[in-house]
Design a protein around this motif. Structure first.
Motif, PDB file in Angstrom:
ATOM      1  N   ARG A  18      -0.502   0.185  -4.672  1.00  0.00           N
ATOM      2  CA  ARG A  18      -0.861  -0.648  -3.530  1.00  0.00           C
ATOM      3  C   ARG A  18      -2.100  -1.453  -3.883  1.00  0.00           C
ATOM      4  O   ARG A  18      -3.054  -0.912  -4.433  1.00  0.00           O
ATOM      5  CB  ARG A  18      -1.133   0.218  -2.313  1.00  0.00           C
ATOM      6  CG  ARG A  18       0.098   0.941  -1.810  1.00  0.00           C
ATOM      7  CD  ARG A  18      -0.205   1.788  -0.605  1.00  0.00           C
ATOM      8  NE  ARG A  18      -1.258   2.742  -0.937  1.00  0.00           N
ATOM      9  CZ  ARG A  18      -2.105   3.244  -0.062  1.00  0.00           C
ATOM     10  NH1 ARG A  18      -2.047   2.892   1.204  1.00  0.00           N
ATOM     11  NH2 ARG A  18      -3.025   4.105  -0.421  1.00  0.00           N
ATOM     12  N   THR A  19      -2.072  -2.731  -3.573  1.00  0.00           N
ATOM     13  CA  THR A  19      -3.218  -3.583  -3.862  1.00  0.00           C
ATOM     14  C   THR A  19      -3.647  -4.327  -2.616  1.00  0.00           C
ATOM     15  O   THR A  19      -2.868  -4.507  -1.673  1.00  0.00           O
ATOM     16  CB  THR A  19      -2.904  -4.611  -4.969  1.00  0.00           C
ATOM     17  OG1 THR A  19      -1.816  -5.424  -4.558  1.00  0.00           O
ATOM     18  CG2 THR A  19      -2.566  -3.926  -6.283  1.00  0.00           C
ATOM     19  N   VAL A  20      -4.907  -4.751  -2.627  1.00  0.00           N
ATOM     20  CA  VAL A  20      -5.490  -5.551  -1.558  1.00  0.00           C
ATOM     21  C   VAL A  20      -6.116  -6.772  -2.215  1.00  0.00           C
ATOM     22  O   VAL A  20      -6.810  -6.643  -3.226  1.00  0.00           O
ATOM     23  CB  VAL A  20      -6.573  -4.741  -0.806  1.00  0.00           C
ATOM     24  CG1 VAL A  20      -7.245  -5.590   0.255  1.00  0.00           C
ATOM     25  CG2 VAL A  20      -5.988  -3.483  -0.211  1.00  0.00           C
ATOM     26  N   ASP A  21      -5.861  -7.957  -1.657  1.00  0.00           N
ATOM     27  CA  ASP A  21      -6.458  -9.171  -2.220  1.00  0.00           C
ATOM     28  C   ASP A  21      -7.912  -9.291  -1.768  1.00  0.00           C
ATOM     29  O   ASP A  21      -8.199  -9.318  -0.575  1.00  0.00           O
ATOM     30  CB  ASP A  21      -5.683 -10.412  -1.784  1.00  0.00           C
ATOM     31  CG  ASP A  21      -4.424 -10.625  -2.601  1.00  0.00           C
ATOM     32  OD1 ASP A  21      -4.347 -10.049  -3.699  1.00  0.00           O
ATOM     33  OD2 ASP A  21      -3.544 -11.361  -2.141  1.00  0.00           O
ATOM     34  N   TRP A  27      -6.997  -5.934  -5.945  1.00  0.00           N
ATOM     35  CA  TRP A  27      -7.725  -4.697  -6.221  1.00  0.00           C
ATOM     36  C   TRP A  27      -6.857  -3.530  -5.784  1.00  0.00           C
ATOM     37  O   TRP A  27      -6.177  -3.609  -4.759  1.00  0.00           O
ATOM     38  CB  TRP A  27      -9.002  -4.640  -5.408  1.00  0.00           C
ATOM     39  CG  TRP A  27     -10.175  -5.331  -5.989  1.00  0.00           C
ATOM     40  CD1 TRP A  27     -10.171  -6.459  -6.747  1.00  0.00           C
ATOM     41  CD2 TRP A  27     -11.530  -4.942  -5.842  1.00  0.00           C
ATOM     42  NE1 TRP A  27     -11.445  -6.794  -7.071  1.00  0.00           N
ATOM     43  CE2 TRP A  27     -12.304  -5.883  -6.533  1.00  0.00           C
ATOM     44  CE3 TRP A  27     -12.171  -3.903  -5.190  1.00  0.00           C
ATOM     45  CZ2 TRP A  27     -13.685  -5.796  -6.595  1.00  0.00           C
ATOM     46  CZ3 TRP A  27     -13.545  -3.835  -5.244  1.00  0.00           C
ATOM     47  CH2 TRP A  27     -14.279  -4.753  -5.949  1.00  0.00           C
ATOM     48  N   PRO A  28      -6.893  -2.402  -6.497  1.00  0.00           N
ATOM     49  CA  PRO A  28      -6.197  -1.204  -6.015  1.00  0.00           C
ATOM     50  C   PRO A  28      -6.771  -0.792  -4.651  1.00  0.00           C
ATOM     51  O   PRO A  28      -7.982  -0.855  -4.436  1.00  0.00           O
ATOM     52  CB  PRO A  28      -6.508  -0.156  -7.083  1.00  0.00           C
ATOM     53  CG  PRO A  28      -6.841  -0.945  -8.305  1.00  0.00           C
ATOM     54  CD  PRO A  28      -7.492  -2.205  -7.818  1.00  0.00           C
TER      55      PRO A  28
END
Length: 89
Positions: A18-21, A27-28
């Motif tokens: 799962r990543t977050v912008d 970013w993880p």
């Protein structure tokens, strides 16, 4: 020394991390969660205790606990790069 690596063909593909912008950079999610928790703990600790030294230690420990804790949850394990042969990580 030679090692035989048994490849299990019934093994499922690992889930994508799962990543977050963050400003356009993926970013993880566990890293973002750790930073948010550390900032919240730092704010609360600074208000309650008033000591910068205690605040640094407490927020650092909270960051590490969330970072490593979420990293090892089921489904969030590190994935070997595609360049590695199966079974080697």
């Amino acid at each position: 020394m030679t090692t035989l690596i048994d490849v299990d063909s019934s093994h499922r593909e690992p889930r994508a991390a799962r990543t977050v912008d963050v400003l356009g950079v993926p970013w993880p999610a566990h890293k973002v969660h750790a930073l948010v928790v550390a900032a919240a703990v730092a704010l609360v600790s600074l208000v309650l205790v008033g000591s910068l030294e205690v605040t640094a230690w407490v927020s650092g420990l909270a960051l590490l606990a969330v970072w490593w804790g979420e990293r090892h949850l089921p489904g969030t394990a590190a994935v070997a790069p595609a360049s590695n042969p199966p079974g080697i990580s």
